[in-house]
Design an enzyme around this catalytic site. Structure first.
Site, PDB file in Angstrom:
ATOM      1  N   GLU A 103       0.841  -1.204   0.000  1.00  0.00           N
ATOM      2  CA  GLU A 103       0.000   0.000   0.000  1.00  0.00           C
ATOM      3  C   GLU A 103       0.872   1.249   0.000  1.00  0.00           C
ATOM      4  OE1 GLU A 103      -2.591   1.355  -0.503  1.00  0.00           O
ATOM      5  OE2 GLU A 103      -4.378   0.395   0.306  1.00  0.00           O
ATOM      6  N   ASP A 104       0.327   2.334  -0.527  1.00  0.00           N
ATOM      7  CA  ASP A 104       1.034   3.605  -0.444  1.00  0.00           C
ATOM      8  C   ASP A 104       0.868   4.210   0.943  1.00  0.00           C
ATOM      9  OD1 ASP A 104      -1.685   4.028  -0.843  1.00  0.00           O
ATOM     10  OD2 ASP A 104      -1.446   5.578  -2.368  1.00  0.00           O
ATOM     11  N   ASP A 107      -4.589   5.462   6.034  1.00  0.00           N
ATOM     12  CA  ASP A 107      -5.097   6.700   6.630  1.00  0.00           C
ATOM     13  C   ASP A 107      -6.166   6.322   7.659  1.00  0.00           C
ATOM     14  OD1 ASP A 107      -5.785   9.371   6.987  1.00  0.00           O
ATOM     15  OD2 ASP A 107      -6.823   9.570   5.093  1.00  0.00           O
ATOM     16  N   PHE A 156      -2.710  16.116   4.493  1.00  0.00           N
ATOM     17  CA  PHE A 156      -2.801  15.606   3.129  1.00  0.00           C
ATOM     18  C   PHE A 156      -1.455  15.752   2.426  1.00  0.00           C
ATOM     19  CE2 PHE A 156      -3.746  15.660  -1.385  1.00  0.00           C
ATOM     20  CZ  PHE A 156      -4.492  14.494  -1.480  1.00  0.00           C
ATOM     21  N   ARG A 169       1.117  12.438  -9.175  1.00  0.00           N
ATOM     22  CA  ARG A 169       1.650  11.109  -8.831  1.00  0.00           C
ATOM     23  C   ARG A 169       3.112  10.931  -9.235  1.00  0.00           C
ATOM     24  NH1 ARG A 169      -2.556   7.779  -7.341  1.00  0.00           N
ATOM     25  NH2 ARG A 169      -4.515   8.030  -8.472  1.00  0.00           N
TER      26      ARG A 169
HETATM   27  P1  IMP Z   1      -7.977   4.894   4.047  1.00  0.00           P
HETATM   28  O1  IMP Z   1      -8.980   3.873   3.594  1.00  0.00           O
HETATM   29  O2  IMP Z   1      -8.625   6.072   4.694  1.00  0.00           O
HETATM   30  O3  IMP Z   1      -6.903   4.283   4.933  1.00  0.00           O
HETATM   31  O4  IMP Z   1      -7.293   5.536   2.784  1.00  0.00           O
HETATM   32  C1  IMP Z   1      -6.562   4.807   1.945  1.00  0.00           C
HETATM   33  C2  IMP Z   1      -6.332   5.447   0.597  1.00  0.00           C
HETATM   34  O5  IMP Z   1      -6.644   6.843   0.536  1.00  0.00           O
HETATM   35  C3  IMP Z   1      -4.869   5.343   0.293  1.00  0.00           C
HETATM   36  O6  IMP Z   1      -4.550   4.103  -0.278  1.00  0.00           O
HETATM   37  C4  IMP Z   1      -4.646   6.510  -0.632  1.00  0.00           C
HETATM   38  O7  IMP Z   1      -4.884   6.123  -1.965  1.00  0.00           O
HETATM   39  C5  IMP Z   1      -5.640   7.546  -0.182  1.00  0.00           C
HETATM   40  N1  IMP Z   1      -4.998   8.550   0.725  1.00  0.00           N
HETATM   41  C6  IMP Z   1      -4.978   8.583   2.080  1.00  0.00           C
HETATM   42  N2  IMP Z   1      -4.312   9.632   2.560  1.00  0.00           N
HETATM   43  C7  IMP Z   1      -3.860  10.313   1.477  1.00  0.00           C
HETATM   44  C8  IMP Z   1      -3.065  11.517   1.326  1.00  0.00           C
HETATM   45  O8  IMP Z   1      -2.622  12.187   2.276  1.00  0.00           O
HETATM   46  N3  IMP Z   1      -2.805  11.873   0.034  1.00  0.00           N
HETATM   47  C9  IMP Z   1      -3.255  11.181  -1.059  1.00  0.00           C
HETATM   48  N4  IMP Z   1      -3.993  10.063  -0.954  1.00  0.00           N
HETATM   49  C10 IMP Z   1      -4.301   9.624   0.304  1.00  0.00           C
HETATM   50 MG    MG Z   2      -3.852   3.397  -1.958  1.00  0.00          MG
END
Ligand code: IMP
Ligand code: MG
Length: 181
Positions: A103-104, A107, A156, A169
């Protein structure tokens, strides 16, 4: 490194490509050390993880392993929509395999939780997750990655695969949204 403006928002340098490269090497060594088989299957979560996955997969250097791709989408602008969409499904059979999700960023943790539930139903030996970035203060479902490149505050960010509505990206460094936007 200078500030950049994307879609009318200003971002400042946050993590340099050199720091990224260092942590990518470290997590790759940790994951490799813990692998129980020599042919795990790595699962890159598109789109955001593509750049990290490419560097991580080269660094881990396990010629008998495989890599494949799945696509999820949950973000809308600079906020998590909280609603998960699996856009491109998994084609490979992961039954009996050691699976490592790439995963990148984690959050809220909803994407990670949903994905791990989906994968665990497919009878893998184990599923672990490596994430380049982790925002511990945003966590809403107790899903912490097994391996983490950087723990960061709940701000962010973009670059190195991470986007703002599809843009930015390709940046080699990671930038954070400035306070005075
Ligand atoms: P989560 O389900 O809230 O954990 O979010 C996961 C996805 O939201 C990640 O895989 C990212 O693609 C995107 N994401 C979360 N935080 C950021 C950020 O700060 N910048 C850009 N994309 C984000
Ligand atoms: Mg992602």
């Amino acid at each position: 490194m200078a500030d950049i403006t994307i879609k009318g928002l200003t971002f400042e340098p946050f993590i340099s490509r050199e720091e990224i490269a260092k942590q990518v090497e470290r997590v790759a060594a940790e994951v490799k050390r813990d692998c129980v088989s020599e042919n795990p299957i790595f699962l890159c979560v598109l789109n955001g993880a593509f750049m990290f996955a490419a560097d991580f997969y080269r660094a881990i250097d396990m010629p008998k392993s495989e890599i494949t791709f799945i696509r999820f989408k949950s973000y809308d602008g600079t906020h998590s929509s909280g609603e998960m969409k699996q856009v491109m499904g998994l084609a490979e059979n992961i039954a009996g395999r050691e699976v490592i999700v790439i995963e990148d960023i984690v959050d809220t943790g909803f994407t990670a939780l949903e994905l791990l539930k989906t994968l665990e139903a497919l009878y893998p030996i184990s599923v672990k997750m490596v994430s380049l970035l982790y925002k511990p203060d945003s966590q809403k479902c107790g899903k912490k990655p097994d391996y983490i490149g950087f723990e960061i505050p709940s701000k962010f960010i973009l670059g190195y695969g991470l986007d703002l509505d599809g843009q930015a990206r390709g940046l080699s460094d990671i930038y954070v949204l400035k306070k005075d936007n």
